[in-house]
Structures are given as structure tokens and as C-alpha cells.
Design a protein around this motif. Structure first.
Motif, short mmCIF file in Angstrom:
data_model
loop_
_atom_site.label_atom_id
_atom_site.label_comp_id
_atom_site.label_asym_id
_atom_site.label_seq_id
_atom_site.Cartn_x
_atom_site.Cartn_y
_atom_site.Cartn_z
N ASP A 339 12.88 3.94 7.28
CA ASP A 339 13.99 4.44 6.39
C ASP A 339 14.13 3.29 5.48
OD1 ASP A 339 15.67 6.52 5.08
OD2 ASP A 339 17.23 5.46 6.13
N GLU A 340 13.08 2.62 4.96
CA GLU A 340 13.17 1.49 4.27
C GLU A 340 11.69 1.37 3.32
OE1 GLU A 340 13.28 -3.64 4.36
OE2 GLU A 340 13.19 -2.44 6.15
N VAL A 341 11.98 1.14 2.05
CA VAL A 341 11.10 1.08 1.17
C VAL A 341 10.45 -0.28 1.32
CG1 VAL A 341 10.21 1.02 -1.52
CG2 VAL A 341 11.83 2.99 -0.25
N VAL A 342 9.31 -0.54 1.58
CA VAL A 342 8.74 -2.07 1.76
C VAL A 342 7.31 -2.25 0.72
CG1 VAL A 342 7.61 -3.59 3.12
CG2 VAL A 342 9.30 -1.99 4.07
N LEU A 343 7.58 -3.26 -0.13
CA LEU A 343 6.69 -3.41 -1.20
C LEU A 343 5.27 -3.94 -0.51
CD1 LEU A 343 8.85 -5.28 -4.02
CD2 LEU A 343 8.42 -2.73 -3.84
N ILE A 344 4.34 -3.44 -1.13
CA ILE A 344 2.89 -4.03 -0.88
C ILE A 344 2.35 -4.85 -1.91
CG2 ILE A 344 0.50 -3.48 -0.55
CD1 ILE A 344 1.60 -0.47 0.65
N ASP A 345 1.78 -5.91 -1.24
CA ASP A 345 1.16 -6.93 -2.46
C ASP A 345 -0.02 -6.53 -2.90
OD1 ASP A 345 -0.17 -9.13 -3.63
OD2 ASP A 345 0.67 -10.62 -2.26
N GLU A 346 -0.03 -6.27 -4.26
CA GLU A 346 -1.36 -5.51 -4.67
C GLU A 346 -2.48 -6.24 -4.75
OE1 GLU A 346 -1.98 -5.47 -9.10
OE2 GLU A 346 -0.24 -6.43 -9.48
N PHE A 347 -2.43 -7.74 -4.28
CA PHE A 347 -3.52 -8.50 -4.26
C PHE A 347 -3.95 -8.70 -2.84
CE2 PHE A 347 -1.46 -9.90 -7.99
CZ PHE A 347 -2.05 -9.35 -9.12
N THR A 348 -3.27 -8.74 -1.91
CA THR A 348 -3.71 -8.84 -0.48
C THR A 348 -3.68 -7.63 0.27
OG1 THR A 348 -1.43 -9.63 0.51
CG2 THR A 348 -2.83 -11.08 -0.43
N GLY A 349 -2.95 -6.52 -0.08
CA GLY A 349 -2.78 -5.29 0.59
C GLY A 349 -1.53 -5.56 1.57
N ARG A 350 -1.06 -6.68 1.79
CA ARG A 350 -0.01 -6.87 2.79
C ARG A 350 1.44 -6.39 2.32
NH1 ARG A 350 -2.61 -11.79 3.71
NH2 ARG A 350 -3.36 -12.26 5.83
N MET A 351 2.20 -6.11 3.51
CA MET A 351 3.57 -5.70 3.07
C MET A 351 4.31 -7.05 2.72
SD MET A 351 4.38 -2.97 6.35
CE MET A 351 3.82 -4.04 7.39
N MET A 352 5.25 -6.81 2.05
CA MET A 352 6.16 -8.07 1.62
C MET A 352 7.55 -7.77 2.00
SD MET A 352 4.71 -8.92 -1.94
CE MET A 352 5.03 -7.61 -3.26
N SER A 353 7.85 -7.69 3.36
CA SER A 353 9.06 -7.57 3.84
C SER A 353 10.08 -8.41 3.41
CB SER A 353 9.22 -7.67 5.44
OG SER A 353 8.22 -6.78 5.95
N GLY A 354 11.18 -7.90 2.99
CA GLY A 354 12.35 -8.80 2.25
C GLY A 354 12.15 -9.14 0.80
N ARG A 355 11.08 -8.52 0.34
CA ARG A 355 11.13 -8.87 -0.91
C ARG A 355 11.43 -7.54 -1.71
NH1 ARG A 355 6.98 -12.80 -2.35
NH2 ARG A 355 6.89 -12.16 -4.69
N ARG A 356 12.42 -7.53 -2.89
CA ARG A 356 12.74 -6.44 -3.59
C ARG A 356 12.55 -6.50 -5.04
NH1 ARG A 356 16.08 -2.84 -0.65
NH2 ARG A 356 17.24 -2.29 -2.25
N LEU A 357 12.53 -5.46 -5.74
CA LEU A 357 12.27 -5.22 -6.93
C LEU A 357 13.75 -5.47 -7.61
CD1 LEU A 357 10.07 -2.34 -7.24
CD2 LEU A 357 9.30 -4.66 -7.88
N SER A 358 13.87 -6.17 -8.91
CA SER A 358 15.43 -6.31 -9.31
C SER A 358 15.81 -5.21 -10.46
CB SER A 358 15.15 -7.65 -9.92
OG SER A 358 14.29 -7.78 -10.94
#
Length: 932
Positions: A339-358
Motif C-alpha cells: 500500500d505504498e508507492v515506491v519510486l524506481i531509480d531509472e538508472f539502476t532499476g532499484r527501489m528508492m525507499s524513503g524517496r518521494r516526489l515533491s
């Protein structure tokens, strides 16, 4: 002149070829600039090699003694460059003993370039992790610390653990910094000679340090020297978004949900989408439709339009809702997990937990996906990676791919890029791109190519650009009966195992972007992982025996993979950045291993579709290509690289423009942060507080007793009210106006004398030490509050200043001018704020102290009751009890030994924001540290 033809400025083909020929001859004679740099290091490398027997003859204690000797020589005035050959020789010997690895000459070269403040471009598998130890050791001899920066926490821990053996052998300490680290441990890590950390944690700790109220709470010391691993990923790819520490603001969940329900009703006529610039805007028809719908849903007041100032918030949210739906794709830009939107780093394909769009964009995506909507945040502190890393006295970096971005590194960071030769010649074959008409034809050809490779036993690494495409290709391979592994953000935890198996005979691995993963794919598989698995499966067998069996068998497996052609890298698309393509290609052919790379493309790929595939489509059509045929030609490669170079150039311009705006804020940030540090370092702030107070008095007198005016024109009533409010002083000001010989200067002097006397009395009542602490905390809190407000104002200014371009005014100049005016205004209001707070402060009365003590006792009793209830509950209920209790359970920290609430000398020395030593769970400043 009449009749005389001007010379033609364009060169003919013949002239152009002649110039190229001359350039090639010059390069053969003089060498390229890169060749000359490499050649210049050879004498240093020879010196290091000559010293090798001398350092091999030393015992372990001798290596450590050399470190002490180097430190003394540096303290005595010798430069690092003078000590370099001996220090590198000592470090090489330390690594040989600690890890069994003797650095190659090219690794020493890479270390020399790093020490000189360059980027060492070294191919995958050339041992960059070991290379970093040489300049890190040399520069740490100054005692100012060295930061080695990695792209993720796993690599920071792994490299710190691995290389601490080397540094320990040389008598140096190694630390690692990671998120949610205990405070004391983090302080110790930063105090070490060499500290490994991620770029994010370093940046966040810098911001946290500049929000602290006491020097002993700060983590980082000098920004002396940083070595950035995967430097292109950190300083370019991740530099597009700033680091922000934020706090929650008001909850607008209902508004996001209401607007999200409206977006799917839009048609293509209501908006325009520009995929090149990743921008989406409403058309006039769209604006009209929005107004109707917003009125109908009660989100816009009757008679109010989208162009009214009152509509700013609603317009902002409908814009973000449109961006969430049209620009951000699930399983490509983000995933939904728990139930959480987790961003994906477009360069490494990794999840960026804790990072949010402003700016509410993350909340708009949460509404779109039906996930729980987190409150929006307000910025408390921010910094870009560009401006953080430019704080270092010296900066260097390592990567496999930096040449394509050399201009940006030079212009933004003053970093040169040097290509370090490989230890063994590259044996990888890079095939020309294969371009198909449709994606279907492309994927059919890919499956056939993987089948052929698998039949030969060739391990295949298949690169994709998104989770969605990796899983679609996985389904095709499953249908074809080909067993394979998938590495994307969903399989993040199994990364080491999947990468470890990717080089095995006949292995097939589908992976989203392999950039910045920091893990080599070794032919025949990873020996260490094989050993660990075997030990776990055979606990009764001795580990040394297992290792010998694995290593003996591995040699045969490695040779079998080499005979099958080595690792085959198959890319299913080209990325916008050539670097990302080169990093994927570089996974094959490490340390002279055989290998092959090939790119399979179609006219339906994003890059081809967006950047001019129509012309290529016509060419393919005119060639009369059959179903399933591909065009393969070096010209196609060149054409695609030119398109990529254009995109890279555009992205560089965007980053450069963003940096110009951030530089304006950065100048102000430096002033504020340096002032905070001076305040924390100062023993006595009485003079600063007095200067502020006197300036406020001058401003008030000028306002209410204007120069060159008569007494009957003075506003003494207004001055009395302002002095009472801002200075906390009650004086018979109205009567002063009637006295003979009283003017503005006399009034100002009397006010200064009265306020100085008042503050002296307060200092006596509190005690001098307490008064100094009060002044320090009031000043710091006022600066922090004003700076937060200023950041928000600058954000708003940045969002509207772009429209000034329509009036033929330069937005950047407008931003500079207005932000400077706002900064001056902030400093003026700071003086008033500090003076007002110090004027109102007073010691607590005996009755107030008694009431506070009673309140504290009641809180402690309640905290103990909740803690005992949670402890007494059954195991299954303890967690629920703890969750329900919330802060009350957290408040059960033990009291400070010997704490007596009537004797401040027993309270220790807690910071203003630390938990109160009484155990109440409140911050000290809100508890026993309360001042008024």
C-alpha cells in the motif's frame, strides 16, 4: 570590394579529409592528451615498483610504523606528492597481505589520477574498489579524514568491511555510515581516517548537522577529500533532484482523491503530451472542461475561474494529477508495495525507499493507485549533490563510463576525465545494432538469439529498460521453455545471488539497468557464493575442504564458459544516455575475458519513436524488407549515437540551468550555515544580541520619530506600543516628547540604556552561564525558523519567475534580484524576532516550578503504568499494546542515574532537543530545560 568574391567559409570534403588526416598524424606523433597523461604517471609507477622489495621486507608492525613516519613528515612540511611513491608502496604491500591481492600497474595509475583530483575511467572488472585504497590512504595521512562515496548501502558496508583489512594492516581506522545508524556509532564512523558512505547519507548528514543546536551533536568534520565510486551515476544521474529534509504539513487526501477521479474523463483533445521534454499541459478545451467539472464537483467556487489568484492551489493539484496519470507509469517509474508507492531509480532499476516526489506529485500518484495518501511535506533544509560535493577541498571519482560526460564534469565540478588502460586487452566483440520494424519482430528475434546462445552454453545477460518489459520478456522465454532468472526492483533482495549465477554455463539472466550495481559477473559463477552455499548444504564438512573442491571445479567451469564465447550481453533497447548502454556492454569482457554484445532495436522503441524514426522507417520500407528482417549497418549506430548525444546535451542544459538557480540559494545557505556554526562556537553571544537589539531600536525610532521633524509630529504612542511588544520594556515614552532638548538620538540612547540594564538584570537572575545558553538557543531557533520560511518563499518565487520571460526579462536575473531582497528582509526580521524573544524571557516563579514538577511526576507515573501493562501482556498482545501506546511507551527511557529534579547539577548536559533526563519522554527544552 566590388567584383571581388568573398572567401567561402565552408570546408570542402577534400579539405575536411585533409584536416582529419593531419589530426591523425599529429596524434600518432604526439599522442592524444589522454595518452600524455597516462605516460606522465609511468615514472611514478616505476618508483613504486622499485620500492616494492623494501616494503616486502618489513614485518606487519613495520608497515604501521611507516604510517606514523609519513604522518610526522607531513606535519613537518612534506607534501603528499613527495610521499606518494612510498605511501602507495606501503598500501600495495598492506593489500597483498590483507587480501592476497597485488595491485597491477594500471591500478596504481588509477590511484594516482584520483589523488590528482581526476575521474579515473576504468573498465568493469579492473578492481576500482582496490584502486580507491591508495589515494584514500595517502590523503588520510593528513588527519583530516577521507570519504569514499558509493551508490548504495550494500556497497558501502561491503567495501568498508573488505578494505578495512587493508587500512587496519596500515594502522588506520575505517568507518561506515548508513541510514538510521545509532548516533554514537555514526559519530565514530565520521571520526575514522577513512569513512565509507552513500551520497544520500552524506548529504542528509550535512543538512542534519546544520540543524543541530550544539557542536558536540554534529557528525561531519572537514570536507577534506572525497572519492566517488560510480561517479557518473552520483554526480550526473542523481544530481537532477535535490536532497530535501522535510516535515509534514496539512492533510489534503480528499482533494487528491476528488481530482484523481476527474483525470480519467479527459480526452486527448484536453491536453498535449511532449515525450521529448517529459511535459504535459492542458489545452484551452481542457481548461474549459476542467472549470465545468470543478464547479460541478464543488472544488471551485461559483463564479471563480482557473485564472483567479484564489484558484492557485486547485490549478496546482490538477496539473500534478495530469502528470501522475500521463508521465508516470506503474512498474517503470514506480511500484506499489504494501500500500505504498515506491519510486524506481531509472538508472539502476532499484527501489528508492524513503524517496518521494515533491510538490504533491507523489500524493497524486498515490491517489491514482488507490494507495494510502501521505501528507505533503514542507522543506526544512535542502541541498543539491552538485553543491554538496563542491564543498570538498578535493574531489575525485571512478567509473567505467565518464568520457561522454567529460564536458559536464569539467564545467560543473572542475574534474578531468582520464581513461586508464586495461590490465589485459579487451577481447569482447561489439556487434552493430539490429533494427527491426516492429517490437513483435524484435522480441521474436531476441528469443531465437537467446535460444542459440543457450544451446552453445553461452551465458546471456539480457538488458531491459523497465520492470514491465523484463516480465514480458520473461513470459516469452518461459513459453519457449528457457529457464532463466529475472533481476529487477521486485527481486532486489536476491540481487547478489542472481548476479553471482549470471556467468554460469548456459545461464540466462534478464535484468533492468545494470548501471551502478557494483557487482561483477564472473565467468563460471561467483566462487565465494558457491562456497557459502556449499557450506550451508554440508555443515559437517570442513570449510577449507569445501573451498578447495569448489575452486578446483570452478576452473573447469570457467574454461567451459570461455570456450562457449564468454558472456553474451543482449540489450533490448538503447537508453537515452550512451553511458548506460556502455555500462551494460561493459559487463562482458572483464579482465580480458572473451565476450560479445549486441543491441536489438525496433522503430517502436521509445528512443527511436521519439527521436526521428520516420526517416528510418521510410528507408526500411524502400529497402523492401521482409517480415523478421533487420537492418544492420555501422551508419545506424552512428545515427543513434548522435540522437543520444543530443538528448544528453539537452539534459545537461536542464541540469546546468537548475544549478544556476540553486547557486543563488547556495550562496545564502553558506552564509546561514556559517553563521549558525559561529554562534555554536561562540562562548558569549551577549554582544551579538546587544547589536541586534540596538539596531531594532534605531529602526523603531526612525519609524516613529522621523528625522527632521518636530515633537508634535512624533508618534510616541506607537513607539510605546512597539517598545512594549518588541523590547519587552515599559517606559514613560510619551512624557519624553515634552522634555526640553530631547530628540531622536536621545530617545534611542535612553531605550538602549534601559534595555541593556534590563538584560543585565535577567543575566543576574538566571546566572551568566544560563543566560549565555538562552541567548544561543534563541538565536539558533530564530535562524532556523526564518530560514525555513525563506526556503518556502524561494520555492514559490522559483515557480513563478519563469513567466517573467514572456515580458522579455531574464528569469535568472529576476530570481537573483528578488531572492537577495528577500534574504535581506529575512535578516531584518531575524533581528526583531531575537530581540522580542529575549525581551519577553523571564525566570519561572516558585509556583510555576512547583506546578511543572507535579506535571512531570504525573507524566512519569503514566509512562510507567503503560510500560508495565505492555510488559505484563501476553507475547501476542505486547506488540499491539506498544502500537496503541505510541509515544507513551517510547517515554519509558530510564532516568539518569542520580537525577534530582530540584538540583540542575544532577541533570547532566543534555542538548535542547535531546530527551529530558527525567524520563518523561519530552524534549529537554519542553521539560526541565524550560526557560519561561
Amino acid at each position: 570590394m566590388a567584383g571581388k568574391q568573398m572567401p567561402h567559409t565552408m570546408m570542402s570534403n577534400h579539405e575536411s579529409e585533409t584536416m582529419l588526416g593531419i589530426g591523425n598524424i599529429a596524434r600518432k606523433v604526439f599522442g592524444t592528451p589522454n595518452d600524455r597523461k597516462v605516460k606522465a604517471t609511468r615514472p611514478l609507477v616505476e618508483k613504486i615498483n622499485v620500492l616494492e622489495p623494501e616494503f616486502q621486507a618489513l614485518d606487519d608492525a613495520g608497515l604501521k610504523a611507516k604510517t606514523d613516519e609519513f604522518r610526522k613528515r607531513i606535519a613537518g612540511g612534506e607534501s603528499l606528492d613527495q610521499i606518494l611513491p612510498e605511501a602507495f608502496a606501503n598500501c600495495r604491500e598492506g593489500a597483498r597481505r590483507a587480501l592476497g591481492l597485488r595491485a597491477f600497474d594500471v591500478q596504481l595509475m588509477g590511484g594516482i589520477f584520483l589523488h590528482q583530483g581526476n575521474i579515473s575511467e576504468m573498465k568493469t572488472g579492473e578492481g576500482k574498489t582496490l584502486v580507491a585504497t591508495f589515494p584514500a590512504y595517502l590523503n588520510a595521512l593528513t588527519g583530516k579524514g577521507v570519504h569514499v562515496v558509493t551508490v548504495n548501502d550494500y556497497l558501502a558496508r561491503r567495501d568498508a568491511e573488505w578494505m578495512s583489512n587493508v587500512f587496519g594492516m596500515l594502522g588506520m581506522t575505517t568507518g561506515v555510515v548508513y541510514p538510521r545508524q545509532p548516533e554514537e556509532e555514526k559519530k565514530q564512523a565520521y571520526a575514522c581516517d577513512i569513512t565509507y558512505a552513500t551520497n544520500n547519507e552524506l548529504g542528509f548528514d550535512y543538512l542534519r548537522d546544520n540543524m543541530k543546536s550544539e557542536l558536540n551533536q554534529m557528525y561531519q568534520r572537514d570536507h577534506n577529500y572525497a572519492i566517488v565510486d560510480e561517479v557518473d551515476s552520483i554526480l550526473i544521474d542523481e544530481a537532477r533532484t535535490p536532497l530535501i529534509i522535510s516535515g509534514p504539513s496539512q492533510d489534503r487526501s480528499e482533494l487528491y482523491v476528488s481530482i484523481d477521479a476527474l483525470i480519467p474523463e479527459l480526452t486527448e483533445a484536453h491536453f498535449t503530451l511532449d515525450e521529448k521534454t517529459r511535459n504535459v499541459t492542458y489545452t484551452d478545451d481542457g481548461n474549459e472542461f476542467l472549470e465545468e467539472q470543478l464547479h460541478a464537483r464543488g472544488l471551485l467556487a461559483e463564479g471563480q475561474t482557473l485564472y483567479d489568484p484564489e484558484s492557485t492551489t486547485v490549478v496546482h493539484h490538477v496539473n500534478q494529477g495530469l502528470r501522475a496519470h500521463k508521465l508516470f507509469q506503474k512498474d517503470k517509474d514506480y511500484i506499489v508495495r504494501d500500500d505504498e508507492v515506491v519510486l524506481i531509480d531509472e538508472f539502476t532499476g532499484r527501489m528508492m525507499s524513503g524517496r518521494r516526489l515533491s510538490d504533491g506529485l507523489h500524493q497524486a500518484i498515490e491517489a491514482k493507485e488507490g494507495a494510502k495518501i501521505q501528507p505533503e511535506n514542507v522543506t526544512l533544509a535542502s541541498v543539491t549533490f552538485q553543491n554538496y560535493f563542491r564543498l570538498y577541498n578535493k574531489l575525485s571519482g571512478m567509473t567505467g563510463t565518464a568520457t561522454t560526460e567529460a564536458d559536464e564534469f569539467a564545467e560543473i565540478y572542475s574534474l578531468g576525465v582520464v581513461e586508464v588502460p586495461t590490465n589485459r586487452p579487451i577481447a569482447r566483440i561489439d556487434e552493430d545494432d539490429k533494427v527491426y520494424r516492429t517490437a513483435r519482430e524484435k522480441y521474436e528475434a531476441i528469443v531465437e538469439e537467446i535460444k542459440e546462445a543457450h544451446a552453445k552454453g553461452t551465458p546471456a545477460l539480457v538488458g531491459t529498460t523497465s520492470i514491465e518489459k523484463s516480465e514480458m520478456l520473461s513470459a516469452l522465454l518461459t513459453k519457449a521453455g528457457l529457464k532463466h532468472n529475472v533481476l529487477n526492483a521486485r527481486q532486489h533482495e536476491q540481487e547478489a545471488q542472481i548476479v553471482g549465477d549470471a556467468g554460469k554455463l548456459g545461464a540466462i539472466t534478464i535484468a533492468t539497468n545494470m548501471a551502478g550495481r557494483g557487482t561483477d559477473i564472473k565467468l563460471g559463477g561467483n566462487v565465494e557464493l558457491k562456497v557459502l552455499d556449499a557450506i550451508a548444504a554440508n555443515p559437517d564438512t570442513h570449510p577449507d575442504e569445501i573451498r578447495k573442491q569448489i575452486e578446483d571445479g570452478h576452473a573447469a567451469e570457467e574454461q567451459a564458459v570461455k570456450d562457449a564465447g564468454g558472456l553474451f550481453v543482449l540489450a533490448t533497447e538503447r537508453h537515452e544516455s550512451r553511458r548506460i548502454d556502455n555500462q551494460l556492454r561493459g559487463r562482458s569482457g572483464r579482465q580480458g575475458d572473451p565476450g560479445k554484445s549486441s543491441f536489438f532495436l525496433s522503430l517502436e522503441d521509445d528512443l527511436m519513436r521519439i527521436f526521428g524514426s520516420e526517416r528510418l522507417d521510410k528507408v526500411l520500407s524502400s529497402l523492401g524488407m521482409k517480415e523478421g528482417e533487420a537492418i544492420v549497418h555501422p551508419w545506424v549506430n552512428k545515427s543513434l549515437e548522435r540522437a543520444q548525444a543530443k538528448v544528453e546535451g539537452r539534459n545537461f542544459d536542464i541540469r546546468k540551468q537548475l544549478l544556476k538557480f540553486d547557486d543563488v540559494m547556495n550562496d545564502q545557505r553558506k552564509v546561514v550555515f556559517s553563521q549558525r556554526r559561529e554562534i555554536m562556537e561562540a562562548e558569549d553571544l551577549g554582544e551579538i544580541a546587544q547589536d541586534m537589539r540596538h539596531q531594532v531600536i534605531d529602526d523603531l525610532v526612525t519609524q516613529f520619530v522621523p528625522p527632521k521633524t518636530y515633537a508634535d509630529q512624533w508618534d510616541m504612542q506607537g513607539l510605546y506600543a512597539a517598545a512594549l511588544e518588541q523590547l519587552g520594556i515599559d517606559l514613560p515614552l510619551i512624557g519624553w516628547a515634552e522634555e526640553e532638548g530631547v530628540d531622536a538620538e536621545v530617545i534611542a540612547e535612553r531605550l538602549e540604556e534601559a534595555t541593556d540594564k534590563q538584560m543585565a538584570e535577567k543575566a543576574e537572575a538566571f546566572g551568566p552561564d544560563t543566560m549565555r545558553q538562552i541567548e544561543k538557543q534563541v538565536l539558533l531557533q530564530a535562524i532556523d525558523g526564518k530560514w525555513r520560511e525563506h526556503l518556502l518563499t524561494l520555492e514559490h518565487l522559483r515557480s513563478v519567475v519563469g513567466f517573467r520571460g514572456y515580458a522579455q526579462r531574464d528569469p535568472l536575473n529576476e530570481y537573483k534580484t528578488e531572492s537577495f531582497q528577500l534574504f535581506e528582509s529575512m535578516l531584518e526580521s531575524l533581528r526583531t524576532d531575537v530581540t522580542q524573544k529575549l525581551g519577553q524571557i523571564r525566570p519561572m516563579t516558585h509556583e510555576e516550578q512547583t506546578a511543572l514538577v507535579e506535571q512531570m511526576r504525573a507524566q512519569q507515573a503514566e509512562a510507567r503504568r503503560v510500560a508495565e501493562a505492555a510488559t505484563a501482556a501476553p507475547a501476542g498482545a505486547a506488540v499491539a499494546g506498544a502500537e496503541a501506546a505510541g509515544p507513551a511507551v517510547a517515554a519509558t527511557e530510564p532516568l539518569l542515574a542520580g537525577f534530582d529534579e530540584t538540583k540542575p547539577e544532577t541533570w547532566g548536559n543534555p542538548g535542547r532537543n535531546d530527551p529530558c533526563p527525567c524520563g518523561s519522554g519530552n524534549k529537554f527544552k519542553h521539560c526541565h530545560g524550560r526557560l519561561f
